[in-house]
Write a protein that holds these residues in place. Structure first.
Motif, short mmCIF file in Angstrom:
data_model
loop_
_atom_site.label_atom_id
_atom_site.label_comp_id
_atom_site.label_asym_id
_atom_site.label_seq_id
_atom_site.Cartn_x
_atom_site.Cartn_y
_atom_site.Cartn_z
N LEU A 13 35.39 30.46 47.23
CA LEU A 13 34.62 30.73 45.75
C LEU A 13 35.37 29.71 44.89
N ARG A 14 34.48 29.11 43.99
CA ARG A 14 35.03 28.12 42.83
C ARG A 14 34.35 28.54 41.52
N ARG A 15 34.82 28.28 40.44
CA ARG A 15 34.45 28.36 39.20
C ARG A 15 33.39 27.48 39.05
N LEU A 16 32.16 27.64 38.56
CA LEU A 16 31.13 26.71 38.12
C LEU A 16 31.62 25.92 36.95
N PRO A 17 31.08 24.41 36.85
CA PRO A 17 31.60 23.86 36.05
C PRO A 17 31.38 24.22 34.40
N GLY A 18 32.78 24.28 33.76
CA GLY A 18 32.42 24.84 32.27
C GLY A 18 32.95 26.30 32.23
N ALA A 19 33.18 27.17 33.39
CA ALA A 19 33.08 28.66 33.20
C ALA A 19 34.12 29.03 32.39
N ARG A 20 35.34 28.79 32.73
CA ARG A 20 36.44 29.23 31.94
C ARG A 20 36.60 28.64 30.52
N ARG A 21 36.20 27.38 30.33
CA ARG A 21 36.15 26.79 29.01
C ARG A 21 35.16 27.54 28.39
N LEU A 22 34.07 27.80 28.80
CA LEU A 22 33.20 28.61 27.97
C LEU A 22 33.45 29.92 27.47
N LEU A 23 34.28 30.82 28.38
CA LEU A 23 34.83 31.94 27.91
C LEU A 23 35.94 31.80 26.98
N ARG A 24 36.77 30.75 27.03
CA ARG A 24 37.83 30.39 25.96
C ARG A 24 37.11 30.03 24.66
N HIS B 170 40.17 36.81 40.00
CA HIS B 170 41.20 35.77 40.62
C HIS B 170 40.66 34.36 40.60
N CYS B 171 39.44 34.09 41.02
CA CYS B 171 38.89 32.88 41.06
C CYS B 171 38.70 32.27 39.68
N LEU B 172 38.27 33.28 38.68
CA LEU B 172 37.81 32.86 37.34
C LEU B 172 39.26 32.73 36.83
N ASP B 173 40.20 33.18 36.83
CA ASP B 173 41.43 33.00 36.17
C ASP B 173 41.11 32.85 34.75
N ALA B 174 40.73 33.82 34.00
CA ALA B 174 40.60 33.88 32.66
C ALA B 174 40.79 35.16 31.82
N ASP B 175 41.68 36.05 32.53
CA ASP B 175 41.69 37.47 32.13
C ASP B 175 42.23 37.53 30.52
N PRO B 176 43.20 36.70 30.09
CA PRO B 176 43.38 36.92 28.58
C PRO B 176 42.12 36.76 27.44
N VAL B 177 41.06 36.32 27.91
CA VAL B 177 39.90 35.87 27.22
C VAL B 177 38.86 36.81 27.40
N ILE B 178 38.92 37.68 28.53
CA ILE B 178 37.98 38.75 28.97
C ILE B 178 38.40 40.12 28.32
N ASP B 179 37.19 40.64 27.31
CA ASP B 179 37.55 42.02 26.84
C ASP B 179 37.24 43.32 27.60
N THR B 180 36.08 42.96 28.25
CA THR B 180 35.71 44.33 29.22
C THR B 180 35.05 43.79 30.39
N VAL B 181 35.35 44.66 31.54
CA VAL B 181 34.87 44.34 32.85
C VAL B 181 34.14 45.57 33.16
N THR B 182 33.08 45.32 33.85
CA THR B 182 32.41 46.32 34.49
C THR B 182 31.75 46.08 35.82
N SER B 183 31.64 46.79 36.82
CA SER B 183 31.31 46.68 38.21
C SER B 183 30.16 47.44 38.55
#
Length: 230
Positions: A86-97, A122-135
């Motif tokens: 698994l890999r982040r798509l280009p800009g994914a984490r920066r977009l969230l931030r 785990h792959c995204l590695d952006a937990d601090p800037v994610i407010d809510t997660v649903t599955s």
């Protein structure tokens, strides 16, 4: 620019994480194990649905459901072997931030199961800037039903009139549209811009990086669509 949007709902598979073709291959292998020869192209176009919908969609509603649980388990097992790819798509984490820095709340609304979601986070590695997660485990039905989007709104305490949805499949567009939420489409999951627009996407970009570079434009377009459909 004054933005009416206060939250962004994101799909994850194919939108933030490059996983669509890993899912496609896992489903193809699972179907072959149980005697079903389903073309990869058809499987790919169905990715974005949850496992509660994809079997009827690909095998027909009149198929024998006796192997359904085993098929789902086979897919889950096969897909799990590719989690290290698994890999982040280009800009994914920066977009969230960037969204978080602008005061927008980031909400993940995915049809992934909880074990799959853990690997994606785990792959995204952006937990601090994610407010809510649903599955998928939080909703009665997966996309294109709007259940997971409704849960995401409820948990994040956001209103449908103040959010946009970002996704890569027609199922994302349909789920958002069922609640009159404008959807920004991304083609990085393998669905063409024309098809996403035909199904009601407000705007389409190549990937998270492209969306980030046009974020003001995208939010303005989404707001105009929301006003038009209100």
């Amino acid at each position: 620019m004054t933005k009416p949007v206060t939250g962004v709902l994101f799909d994850v598979d194919g939108t933030l994480i490059d996983s669509v073709y890993l899912h496609t291959t896992a489903w193809w292998q699972a179907f072959r194990q149980y005697g079903h020869d389903v073309e990869c192209a058809r499987i790919h176009r169905a990715i974005g649905m949850g496992s509660d919908k994809i079997l009827d969609h690909l095998l027909g509603e009149d198929h024998d459901p006796g192997d359904d649980d085993a098929l789902r388990a086979a897919h889950a097992s096969l897909y799990a072997t590719s989690w290290t790819a698994l890999r982040r798509l280009p800009g994914a984490r920066r977009l969230l931030r960037t969204c978080a820095e602008r005061g927008l709340r980031n909400v993940l609304a995915t049809s992934a199961s909880k074990p799959e979601l853990e690997a994606l986070l785990h792959c995204l590695d952006a937990d601090p800037v994610i407010d809510t997660v649903t599955s998928a485990d939080d909703a009665g039905e997966s996309k294109p039903a709007p259940d997971i989007v409704e849960v995401a709104l409820r948990r994040s305490r956001l209103d449908a009139g103040e959010v946009v949805f970002v996704g890569d499949s027609v199922w994302d567009v349909k789920a958002a549209g069922a609640l009159s939420i404008p959807c920004i489409g991304l083609t990085c999951g393998g669905v063409s811009a024309a098809e996403l627009l035909d199904h009601g996407a407000a705007a389409v970009y190549a990937n998270p990086q492209d969306l980030l570079e046009h974020l003001d434009e995208a939010l303005t377009t989404a707001f105009r669509v929301a006003l038009t459909t209100a």
